[in-house]
Design a protein around this motif. Structure first.
Motif, mmCIF file in Angstrom:
data_model
loop_
_atom_site.group_PDB
_atom_site.id
_atom_site.type_symbol
_atom_site.label_atom_id
_atom_site.label_comp_id
_atom_site.label_asym_id
_atom_site.label_seq_id
_atom_site.Cartn_x
_atom_site.Cartn_y
_atom_site.Cartn_z
ATOM 1 N N GLY A 56 21.831 6.953 -5.379
ATOM 2 C CA GLY A 56 22.632 6.314 -6.427
ATOM 3 C C GLY A 56 23.792 5.608 -5.750
ATOM 4 N N GLU A 57 24.356 4.611 -6.449
ATOM 5 C CA GLU A 57 25.429 3.823 -5.833
ATOM 6 C C GLU A 57 26.686 4.665 -5.611
ATOM 7 O OE1 GLU A 57 25.300 -0.495 -7.731
ATOM 8 O OE2 GLU A 57 24.552 1.050 -9.074
ATOM 9 N N VAL A 236 17.510 10.054 -9.102
ATOM 10 C CA VAL A 236 18.357 8.859 -9.095
ATOM 11 C C VAL A 236 19.515 9.089 -10.068
ATOM 12 C CG1 VAL A 236 18.400 6.364 -9.507
ATOM 13 C CG2 VAL A 236 16.315 7.444 -8.650
ATOM 14 N N TYR A 238 23.314 7.860 -11.832
ATOM 15 C CA TYR A 238 24.162 6.725 -12.186
ATOM 16 C C TYR A 238 25.289 7.259 -13.061
ATOM 17 C CZ TYR A 238 25.543 2.076 -13.802
ATOM 18 O OH TYR A 238 26.238 0.921 -14.062
ATOM 19 N N TYR A 259 17.004 1.241 -14.034
ATOM 20 C CA TYR A 259 17.960 1.359 -12.923
ATOM 21 C C TYR A 259 17.221 1.568 -11.603
ATOM 22 C CZ TYR A 259 21.757 2.932 -9.933
ATOM 23 O OH TYR A 259 22.640 3.061 -8.894
ATOM 24 N N THR A 260 16.248 2.473 -11.588
ATOM 25 C CA THR A 260 15.474 2.696 -10.360
ATOM 26 C C THR A 260 14.759 1.415 -9.962
ATOM 27 O OG1 THR A 260 15.000 4.875 -11.308
ATOM 28 C CG2 THR A 260 13.876 4.324 -9.258
ATOM 29 N N LEU A 263 17.270 -0.942 -8.531
ATOM 30 C CA LEU A 263 17.759 -0.428 -7.242
ATOM 31 C C LEU A 263 16.729 -0.702 -6.147
ATOM 32 C CD1 LEU A 263 20.364 1.215 -6.660
ATOM 33 C CD2 LEU A 263 19.014 3.301 -6.903
ATOM 34 N N SER A 266 16.395 -4.232 -4.930
ATOM 35 C CA SER A 266 17.439 -4.732 -4.028
ATOM 36 C C SER A 266 17.132 -4.426 -2.558
ATOM 37 C CB SER A 266 18.804 -4.154 -4.420
ATOM 38 O OG SER A 266 18.771 -2.758 -4.299
ATOM 39 N N LEU A 279 20.302 -5.483 -8.968
ATOM 40 C CA LEU A 279 21.500 -5.114 -9.729
ATOM 41 C C LEU A 279 22.643 -6.093 -9.517
ATOM 42 C CD1 LEU A 279 21.479 -1.349 -8.991
ATOM 43 C CD2 LEU A 279 21.513 -2.367 -11.265
#
Ligand SMILES: Nc1ncnc2c1ncn2[C@@H]1O[C@H](COP(=O)(O)OP(=O)(O)OP(=O)(O)O)[C@@H](O)[C@H]1O
Ligand SMILES: [Mg+2]
Length: 331
Positions: A56-57, A236, A238, A259-260, A263, A266, A279
């Motif tokens: 996760g970021e 994952v 967030y 989101y996955t 992600l 990217s 993202l």
């Protein structure tokens, strides 16, 4: 490598609705006191002999989760059960016998070692505190054995941390965590501070030790390729919440949560799953998260419902879970 799916075994850790909130300073005399929702309702299971990767970021709560699981941070609410025993609410005395079972490896290998102690003394320290049944001679031989096991030499026992490279210091950190023979090892970005050439050696060392010692491991990393390499299952996160979790291969090849999917899109050259645009935009503040789905403000497929209603973490086709009103349906 230790990434074959382990046989089904009972969970070592069962985490339900875990919250870790940090109070913010009060704004003015009568102002309301806000909180940072660093971890905000996490559910996870960790089976015996399993490695769970957590991605996760930055700021999504990975380190806070790790520290709560290792008893270094107090939970605000929820439950963490280790072999059926509740850890939330335990004081230092209650945690003491459990520190032998649940150990942690930190991101910065040099900072996590005391510069004034020889590496032998650093590795012996938790043994002295947590394994009183060992006498001085047994401790010394355990330290020497651990040094060899992590690829250092027992002859280096009287050296100081500054005499070692970052990768060697991380080997010492791993030896220190594993000397007490824990069941659960929590690694918070154990290779992020290391040169790329050294990262693979440390990841392979951890994978080998995990398999050899039958450890359950939580492995946190920014680098999705590293997580993919070492994990049996991947989770994952967030904004303090679990977006998706599932078996490693399915999660990378058939991700179902937007989101996955974004992600993974990217990662240069990544193929797998129905692609979404990479993202964009900033993560909202965990002290003021969006209502409804926390990912909705950056989600390329969000609809009005997403801004109003929090999605449940539901079972999905790939054998894991996804928290999305519009989870991609896979065969
Ligand atoms: N002691 C603290 N007091 C207040 N806020 C904190 C504290 N520790 C962490 N936070 C906040 O909690 C959130 C989650 O932080 P955390 O360090 O767990 O994220 P992370 O996913 O590990 O990030 P990174 O990938 O950068 O290491 C962040 O917004 C962070 O600023
Ligand atoms: Mg962190």
């Amino acid at each position: 490598m230790a990434t074959a799916t382990p046989t089904v075994t009972p969970s070592q850790l069962v985490v339900r609705h875990l919250q870790v909130h940090y109070p913010l300073p009060r704004r003015g005399l009568l102002g309301r006191r806000g909180v940072v929702r660093a971890v905000d309702g996490v559910n996870l299971n960790l089976a015996a002999g399993e490695t769970l990767g957590v991605v996760g970021e930055s700021g999504c709560g990975k380190s806070t989760l790790a520290r709560a699981l290792a008893g270094l941070e107090s939970a605000t609410a929820g439950s963490i059960k280790y072999q059926g025993r509740e850890l939330v609410g335990l004081d230092e005395r209650g945690w003491r016998p459990l520190r032998r079972q649940i150990q942690m490896v930190f991101q910065d290998p040099l900072a996590s070692l005391d510069p004034r102690m020889t590496i032998g003394a650093s590795i012996a320290e938790p043994l002295e505190a947590l394994c009183p049944e060992l006498d001085a001679g047994q401790r010394r031989s355990r330290v020497a054995q651990m040094l060899e096991r992590v690829g250092l030499s027992a002859a280096q026992i009287n050296r100081y941390p500054h005499e070692f490279s970052g990768g060697q210091c991380q080997r010492v950190g791993i030896a220190r965590a594993l000397a007490v023979q824990p069941d659960v090892l929590i690694c918070d970005e154990p290779v992020s501070a290391l040169d790329v050439s050294v990262q693979a050696q440390i990841v392979n060392l951890l994978a080998d030790l995990q398999a050899e010692m039958g450890l359950s491991m939580i492995f946190i990393a920014h680098d999705l390729a590293v997580v993919r390499h070492i994990s049996h299952r991947v989770m994952v996160m967030y904004l303090g919440k679990v977006m998706e979790q599932g078996p490693r291969q399915a999660l990378f090849e058939q991700p179902v949560h937007p989101y996955t999917r974004a992600l993974l899109a990217s990662i240069p050259g990544h193929r797998g799953g129905e692609s979404l645009p990479p993202l964009q935009g900033e993560i909202p503040s965990p002290s003021n998260p969006p209502t409804g789905c926390v990912f909705a403000t950056r989600c390329p497929i969000a609809e009005a419902q997403c801004g109003r209603q929090v999605p449940n973490l539901n079972r999905v086709g790939h054998g894991g879970n996804s928290a999305c009103h519009f989870t991609l349906q896979t065969a």
